[in-house]
Design an enzyme around this catalytic site. Sequence first.
Site, PDB file in Angstrom:
ATOM      1  NE  ARG A 187      -3.451  -2.232   2.908  1.00  0.00           N
ATOM      2  CZ  ARG A 187      -3.380  -3.549   2.970  1.00  0.00           C
ATOM      3  NH1 ARG A 187      -2.197  -4.162   2.898  1.00  0.00           N
ATOM      4  NH2 ARG A 187      -4.476  -4.286   3.108  1.00  0.00           N
ATOM      5  CG  ASP A 258      -5.541   2.295   5.052  1.00  0.00           C
ATOM      6  OD1 ASP A 258      -5.892   3.485   4.927  1.00  0.00           O
ATOM      7  OD2 ASP A 258      -6.268   1.436   5.568  1.00  0.00           O
TER       8      ASP A 258
END
EC number: 2.7.7.-
Length: 472
Positions: A187, A258
Site C-alpha cells: 500500500r 492504506d
Amino acid sequence: MPVSPAYRPDPRFMRLGPDFADPVAPADFPARILRFRNDRAAASVGLEGLSDEEWLAAFAGFEALPDNQPGPLAMRYHGHQFRVYNPDLGDGRGFLFAQLREAETGRLLDLATKGSGRTPWSRGGDGRLTLKGGVREVLAAEMLQALGVPTSRAFSLVETGEALQRGDEPSPTRSAVLTRLSHSHIRFGSFQRHASEGRADNIQRLVDHAAEDYYPELMPREGGDRGAGLLALAVQASARLVARWMAAGFVHGVLNTDNLNITGESFDYGPWRFLPRNDPNFTAAYFDQTGLYSFGRQPEAVFWNLQQLAACLALVAEENALVEALNGFSAAYRRELTAAMLNRLGVKPRGDDEDVDLVNAAFRALASGGEPLRWEPFFFDWFCGETARALKGPRAEIYANETFMAFRERLAAFEPDRPERLADPYFAQGEPEELLYEAVEGLWAPIDQADDWSAFEAKVAAIRAAGAAWRL
C-alpha cells in the site's frame, strides 16, 4: 494437496523481514461452511483441483500451501484516513497467507484474508468479518472484473459460525472469513510507516522489492532513480484505475492511503456503491459527511494519495523527478478515461480531439437524462454505436432530447469495435446487469432470513455472463 502443474509458489514478501510484517495465528473458528469458491480464479493459480475439504483446510484453517509461506503475516503500514494521519494501522483483521504466480501472465499474486482473527494491529477490534460484508465484497469484485476494472478477486468465502456485534447493522450478525487474490498488497501506507520512522533504508528496500517483483523494467535503475521510476509507474497505474472506476460508475467509498496499492489494482471493498445515475456528488459511505470520496472527487482523492506516496519516496529520490512523475497524472487520467469510455461504448478511437468530444458528449447526455436514466443502461443501449437498439428500447423517449442528438451525431462518426459482440444473448435482454444498493440488499435478505443462496449464486452467474458479452 492436489495442486496442478500451473501452481507456482513464490513467497517473496516474507524475505523483507520483521520490519514489514508480524507472524500471526489465524482464528480457530467454531464452524467452516463453504459459501463461495472461485474456481475460475483458482484455475489461474493451479488450485482448482482441491476438494472442498482441502479448500476449507487452506482457506478457513489456513494450513500452509505446498512450498509456500510457512505461516500468516500481518502486514505493517500507516495511512491517512479521510486525510487524518493514523500511525496505528496495519492488518487488523487480515493477513498475507501465500504468494504464487499467475499461470497465464506470470504475475506475482497474493492470497490475503479479511476476517481471519486478531493481530497486533486490531486496535481493540474482534478481527472478524460479517457474512454480509463478505457477500458484498464477492459481488463488487465480480462486477468490477466484468466491467474491465483492475480488481482483486474474491477467492473464497467461508461462514465461520460466530455471532458478531456491529453498530452499523442489525446484531448479532453472522461471521465469515474472506480470501482475496490480488496483485500486491503493498500500500501507499506501507511506505508511510517507514517514512514516519525516518527509515530511508526500509523505503529503499520496499522500492527494490516493488521493482523486482512488480515492475521489472525498473531493475536497470538504481537508488533514487528507481524510486522516482516507481512513482511514475504508480501514477500511471492509479490513473488507469480511477478512470476505469469512473467509466464503470463505481464509488469505492474509502480512498485512504492504506486502500491504494502500487500496482493500481482495486481492493478492500467496504461501503462501495455503483451509481444509480450520473451524480458527481454521490457518496458510498454514510460516514463521508463532506463528500470527500464522492464519485466526482475520486480522481482528486487518488492524486492526493499519490502526493503522500511521493513525500515518502523523497527520502530516497530526487524531488524534481518525483514532481515530474506527479505532473504526469492529469494527462494520464484524461487519456485513460477517454479509452475507458470508448471501451464501454464499444467503439474504436478516431483521434484525440474527436475521442474527447465523444466522451464529453456522453457525460452531458448522461446528465441530461435526469432521474429516469440509470448509468448502466446507457452503455447497454448504445453499445457498439447501435442506434436502432437504443431508439427502439425502453429509454427511447429519453434519447430523443436535444442533448442526445449531439451525442448521437458524434457517436455516428465512430466505427464499432467488434460488433459481433452484439450477437451475444446478453444484448437481447431488455435490461443490463446492474448492482445497485437495493439489489444487493435484496440478494442478502434470503440469505439472512432463510439461508437461501440461490439468488446470490444466480447473480454471480449473470454478472459473469455479462462480462463474457462485454469482453472488456
